[in-house]
Design a protein around this motif. Structure first.
Motif, short mmCIF file in Angstrom:
data_model
loop_
_atom_site.label_atom_id
_atom_site.label_comp_id
_atom_site.label_asym_id
_atom_site.label_seq_id
_atom_site.Cartn_x
_atom_site.Cartn_y
_atom_site.Cartn_z
N GLN A 1 -33.09 63.62 -16.17
CA GLN A 1 -31.96 63.52 -16.22
C GLN A 1 -31.45 62.65 -17.67
N ALA A 2 -32.23 61.84 -17.90
CA ALA A 2 -32.16 60.65 -18.87
C ALA A 2 -33.42 60.53 -19.73
N PRO A 3 -33.33 61.32 -21.05
CA PRO A 3 -34.94 61.71 -21.50
C PRO A 3 -34.50 60.82 -22.20
N ASN A 4 -33.88 59.71 -23.02
CA ASN A 4 -33.46 58.54 -23.14
C ASN A 4 -33.54 57.72 -23.09
N ALA B 1 -22.79 64.21 -12.57
CA ALA B 1 -22.57 65.68 -12.17
C ALA B 1 -21.51 65.92 -11.99
N GLY B 2 -20.62 65.26 -10.87
CA GLY B 2 -18.96 65.96 -10.86
C GLY B 2 -17.93 65.81 -12.31
N LEU B 3 -19.15 65.08 -13.52
CA LEU B 3 -18.14 65.48 -14.68
C LEU B 3 -18.38 66.39 -14.95
N GLY B 4 -19.44 67.52 -14.76
CA GLY B 4 -20.32 68.27 -15.72
C GLY B 4 -20.94 68.36 -16.97
N ILE B 5 -22.01 67.25 -16.23
CA ILE B 5 -22.79 66.70 -17.39
C ILE B 5 -23.91 66.92 -16.74
N ARG B 6 -25.14 68.24 -17.19
CA ARG B 6 -26.34 68.53 -16.32
C ARG B 6 -27.67 66.86 -16.93
N GLN B 7 -26.87 66.70 -18.41
CA GLN B 7 -28.91 66.27 -18.98
C GLN B 7 -27.64 64.42 -19.84
N LEU B 8 -28.19 63.50 -19.55
CA LEU B 8 -27.31 62.48 -20.52
C LEU B 8 -28.04 62.23 -21.84
N LYS B 9 -27.34 61.90 -22.67
CA LYS B 9 -27.72 61.47 -24.01
C LYS B 9 -28.60 60.70 -23.76
N ALA B 10 -28.45 59.48 -23.20
CA ALA B 10 -29.02 58.43 -23.05
C ALA B 10 -28.33 57.59 -22.09
N LEU B 11 -29.30 56.59 -21.29
CA LEU B 11 -28.95 56.16 -20.07
C LEU B 11 -28.91 54.45 -20.71
N ILE B 12 -28.25 53.09 -20.50
CA ILE B 12 -27.97 52.12 -20.66
C ILE B 12 -28.24 51.12 -19.47
N GLY B 13 -29.33 50.79 -19.73
CA GLY B 13 -29.17 49.30 -18.43
C GLY B 13 -29.45 48.32 -18.94
N ALA C 1 -23.66 62.13 -23.99
CA ALA C 1 -23.20 62.22 -23.23
C ALA C 1 -23.90 60.06 -22.36
N ILE C 2 -23.85 59.06 -22.27
CA ILE C 2 -23.95 57.70 -22.80
C ILE C 2 -23.59 57.09 -21.15
N LEU C 3 -24.51 57.08 -20.49
CA LEU C 3 -24.35 56.33 -19.19
C LEU C 3 -25.02 55.06 -19.42
N ILE C 4 -23.75 53.94 -18.50
CA ILE C 4 -23.61 52.49 -18.85
C ILE C 4 -23.74 52.15 -17.24
N LEU D 1 -33.71 52.46 -14.08
CA LEU D 1 -35.13 53.00 -13.90
C LEU D 1 -35.42 53.60 -12.64
N ALA D 2 -34.20 53.46 -11.00
CA ALA D 2 -34.14 53.82 -10.51
C ALA D 2 -33.82 55.51 -10.61
N TYR D 3 -32.41 55.74 -11.12
CA TYR D 3 -31.95 57.09 -11.67
C TYR D 3 -33.36 57.67 -12.75
N GLY D 4 -33.91 57.02 -13.19
CA GLY D 4 -35.03 57.88 -14.15
C GLY D 4 -36.04 58.13 -13.39
N VAL D 5 -36.58 57.66 -11.87
CA VAL D 5 -37.63 58.21 -11.38
C VAL D 5 -36.50 58.57 -10.22
N MET D 6 -35.86 59.15 -9.65
CA MET D 6 -34.81 59.95 -8.48
C MET D 6 -34.99 61.40 -9.16
N PHE D 7 -34.14 60.84 -10.74
CA PHE D 7 -33.46 62.25 -11.38
C PHE D 7 -34.32 62.86 -12.41
N PRO D 8 -35.81 63.03 -12.78
CA PRO D 8 -36.38 63.19 -13.82
C PRO D 8 -36.06 63.78 -14.46
#
Length: 362
Positions: free
Chosen positions: A160-163, A130-142, A41-44, A151-158
């Motif tokens: 969970q967005a390794p890329n 999380a509601g979509l059943g995804i525990r860790q993103l393949k990538a987060l794009i912003g 999963a990639i989140l934009i 950046l807020a997502y990354g620091v709040m949920f260490p």
């Protein structure tokens, strides 16, 4: 037919700066398929004004705001990835915001909407993931504001967005950007039809909103681009009003204002604009580098353009160096685009290849 789906947030959804929302929801769209392992999963996360409709799809074939980047064989390849684009909490493009009905009386929230910050945008997006059943993103794009939310997502949920792909964004607003957004908000608030936020649905503060949009467009592009694009060209039919429109660059600003006014709620604009000014990654640890180290990013692509005066390239460099110092493998690009902050929305010949290369290695 609409491809937009809705995710109901927990009620109440407690906000970072106090207050809460009852019955709030997020609008989102998806492309591709989530694999059985749930790890593709990639989140934009979007800039201030885009909807969740980033690209055409089966249920909505109309072009999206990032059409050139998302799809089969494109930089964000939907044959390989399950792509999610979220309309930010606080917006008016389907997610709950100041234009949404208040649960008590079903009239628009307007200024009854509680203070919102980009950490709230990040938290709501994480709940959707999380509601979509995804525990860790393949990538987060912003890109832009979406990069701040990322950046807020990354620091709040260490972890969970390794890329991460961070485009034309910043760890906080610089004084120039804050000054511009402050003036935009003042343009809206000083319009007589704003009425302390209580304008009617058929009587928006259009004059002030038009000025706010024009001021924004001046900062989204670059003087270099406009010099080559417009020069001293005059319009074919100058305005008959005193001091009216005469140059093509004025017509360009008018056209953008015409398209924007009526498509985005002014109060929602005020709330999200202020959320950008409030955001400071250093709030999460005391310094930007400390916060970046907390994010547990393994790989990152950080892109900007030197012609961007709103999110200067030095801010992307700061992010790249901080993530690299924290042990991440970071690719940093200062692309020679002359389209300023809007480059990532128009200069796909430069932006698509590094994004495709980065995602292709994951």
């Amino acid at each position: 037919m609409s491809a937009t789906r809705f995710f109901e947030l927990p009620s109440p959804f407690v906000l970072r700066r106090g207050g809460s929302l009852a019955g709030a929801r997020l609008a989102y769209e998806t492309w591709g398929e989530l694999n059985p392992a749930g790890d593709n999963a990639i989140l934009i996360l979007t800039g201030l004004s885009p909807s969740a409709h980033a690209a055409a799809g089966r249920d909505d074939p109309s072009p999206g705001w990032w059409e050139a980047m998302i799809g089969v064989g494109k930089a964000i390849d939907t044959r390989r990835f399950f792509v999610i684009c979220v309309n930010s909490l606080g917006s008016c493009k389907g997610s709950t915001g100041a234009a949404s009905p208040h649960p008590d009386d079903h009239l628009p929230y307007r200024l009854r909407f509680p203070d919102i910050c980009l950490e709230d945008v990040a938290q709501s997006a994480q709940l959707l993931v999380a509601g979509l059943g995804i525990r860790q993103l393949k990538a987060l794009i912003g890109p832009s504001m979406g990069g701040m939310s990322a950046l807020a997502y990354g620091v709040m949920f260490p972890g969970q967005a390794p890329n991460m792909v961070l485009i034309s964004t910043a760890p906080h607003s610089l004084p120039f950007a804050t000054a511009i957004r402050s003036l935009q908000r003042e343009c809206i608030r000083r319009d007589p039809r704003w009425l302390d936020g209580n304008y009617a649905s058929d009587s928006w503060p259009e004059d002030g909103f038009r000025l706010a949009r024009k001021l924004g467009m001046v900062t989204y592009r670059s003087a270099q681009e406009w010099r080559g694009r417009f020069g001293r060209k005059r319009v074919s039919q100058p305005s008959t009003q005193a001091f009216g429109r005469e140059f093509e660059v004025e017509a360009y600003l008018d056209a953008h204002a015409d398209r924007f006014v009526g498509s985005f709620d002014p109060n929602c604009y005020l709330y999200l604009s202020r959320a950008m000014d409030w955001f400071d990654l250093a709030d999460h640890g005391g310094a930007v580098d400390i916060a970046l180290a907390k994010m547990q990013v393994r790989r990152a692509l950080v892109i900007g353009v030197p012609s961007d005066i709103l999110f200067p390239i030095e801010q992307q460099r700061e992010i790249a160096e901080g993530l690299r110092s924290a042990g991440g493998v970071v690719d940093f690009y200062a692309l020679p685009s002359i389209q300023g902050h809007d480059s990532f929305l128009v200069d796909f010949e430069r932006f698509a290849p590094p994004v495709a290369d980065f995602l292709g290695c994951l």
